[in-house]
Design an enzyme around this catalytic site. Structure first.
Site, mmCIF file in Angstrom:
data_model
loop_
_atom_site.group_PDB
_atom_site.id
_atom_site.type_symbol
_atom_site.label_atom_id
_atom_site.label_comp_id
_atom_site.label_asym_id
_atom_site.label_seq_id
_atom_site.Cartn_x
_atom_site.Cartn_y
_atom_site.Cartn_z
ATOM 1 C CE1 TYR A 1 32.431 -9.833 -7.337
ATOM 2 C CE2 TYR A 1 32.134 -11.588 -8.933
ATOM 3 C CZ TYR A 1 32.615 -10.340 -8.608
ATOM 4 O OH TYR A 1 33.270 -9.593 -9.558
ATOM 5 C CE LYS B 1 28.657 -3.897 5.995
ATOM 6 N NZ LYS B 1 29.315 -3.950 7.335
ATOM 7 N N GLY C 1 43.022 -4.164 -2.196
ATOM 8 C CA GLY C 1 43.821 -3.269 -3.030
ATOM 9 C C GLY C 1 45.207 -3.053 -2.451
ATOM 10 C CE1 TYR D 1 29.235 16.012 0.299
ATOM 11 C CE2 TYR D 1 31.350 16.634 1.262
ATOM 12 C CZ TYR D 1 30.211 16.956 0.539
ATOM 13 O OH TYR D 1 30.057 18.220 0.043
ATOM 14 C CG ASN E 1 26.493 4.275 1.259
ATOM 15 O OD1 ASN E 1 25.378 4.558 1.704
ATOM 16 N ND2 ASN E 1 27.354 3.516 1.923
#
Ligand code: UDP
Length: 327
Positions: free
Chosen positions: A148, A94, A39, A65, A102
């Protein structure tokens, strides 16, 4: 009424940044997250001055979080071009697997609705064309694209499991090739590759004989589809893309015409497992969301070409695919 709060991962990327713009426009409080590997903060820097925008530089593959309530999570963090995931295969795996887990956990704890960005790559090198959502795909798990494709397939599986077993509100969009301003000029994908080559006065590198097909969707159309899917009650995977299919050779010829370059197409070897055909069946999007693309290729390509042309010359001349660790 208090603003709705939305977390967007991959917010500094091509699609993530357009999503930030859209939800700001709809008066949401946007919490943007990105680790800036692929990005670029320039895509969202115009939003930093707003009181309803905040940014976290964070890798969602690690525990995530955010304080406060969340109504929605959009998980758009992932390398998404073949060059990217060949260079950073482990991170690609990942972010699609651990990152998704997560964020599903976060969605559960906040009671938020979560939409994940899946991909037409879940269909692999498809043996049916166009591809309806019911098609299970033809993926090589150990080929170069496996990191991917399989991450995205796992992402769909775990998202559906959270929906089924935890009753979490989830949405799954399968995104087909999309283009528009803020694509990275050096990400290796065919459109920025061809336009960059035309701008530098180089031959256009067509892989194989150019008979493979793709169907290109303009970014504004895609964002509208995402917005509608998020607010629908449809939890099964949904294709969003433009069904106007074209061969890569024809596409190259369109770019030559658009840019007025005097260069020609040259043929380079076809990469391993490069899908031979790709076109979305959008029957479901039409019926359930009342969505279909509105921007034709001629119009969309013109806007995108103007964007690439307006980049600093240094960037246009920069052909290296290096990007990571730049922060
Ligand atoms: N391609 C090409 N020249 C390039 C880059 C890509 O001919 O410089 C081809 C590639 O082999 C594929 C198609 O264009 O058949 C689309 O590739 P891209 O990397 O944009 O995305 P994909 O749809 O394969 O994920």
């Amino acid at each position: 009424m208090a603003r709705k709060r939305i977390l967007i991962t991959g917010a500094a990327g091509f699609l993530g940044s357009h999503l930030c713009d859209r939800f700001i426009k709809e008066d949401y409080h946007v919490i943007a997250m990105d680790n800036l590997i692929t990005g670029d903060l320039r895509n969202i820097e115009h939003l930093f001055k707003l009181e309803n925008f905040e940014f976290y530089n964070h890798d969602v593959s690690k525990f995530v979080y955010v304080p406060g309530d969340l109504d929605f999570i959009l998980h758009f963090a992932s390398p998404a071009s073949p060059i990217d995931y060949l260079k950073i295969p482990i991170q690609t795996l990942k972010v699609g697997s651990l990152g998704t887990h997560n964020l599903l956990g976060l969605a559960r704890s906040k009671n938020a609705r979560m939409l994940i960005a899946s991909t037409s790559e879940v269909y692999g090198d498809p043996s049916v064309n166009p591809q309806p959502e019911e098609y299970w795909g033809n993926v090589n798990p150990v080929g170069p694209r496996g990191v991917y494709d399989e991450a995205k397939r796992f992402q769909e599986a775990i998202t559906m499991a959270y929906h089924t077993f935890h009753g979490l509100e989830t949405r799954i969009i399968r995104i087909f090739n999309t283009y528009g301003p803020r694509m990275r000029l050096n990400d290796g994908r065919v459109l920025p590759a061809f336009i960059g080559q035309a701008l530098r006065g180089e031959s256009l590198t067509m892989f194989g004989d150019g008979s493979q097909t793709r169907s290109f969707c303009y970014v504004d159309d895609l964002i509208e589809g995402i917005y509608r899917l998020l607010h629908s009650d449809y939890a099964q995977p949904m294709n969003i893309g433009n069904p106007d299919e074209i061969t890569i050779r024809q596409f190259g010829e369109e770019i030559i015409k658009l840019t007025g370059t005097d260069q020609k197409l040259i043929s380079l070897p076809l990469p391993t497992d490069d899908p031979k055909q790709r076109r979305p069946d959008i029957t479901k999007a039409k019926a359930i969301l009342g969505w279909e693309p509105k921007v034709g290729r001629a119009e969309g390509l013109k806007i995108t070409y103007e964007y690439f042309k307006s980049l600093p010359d240094k960037e246009i001349q920069h052909k290296d695919f290096t990007y990571y660790n730049k922060n």
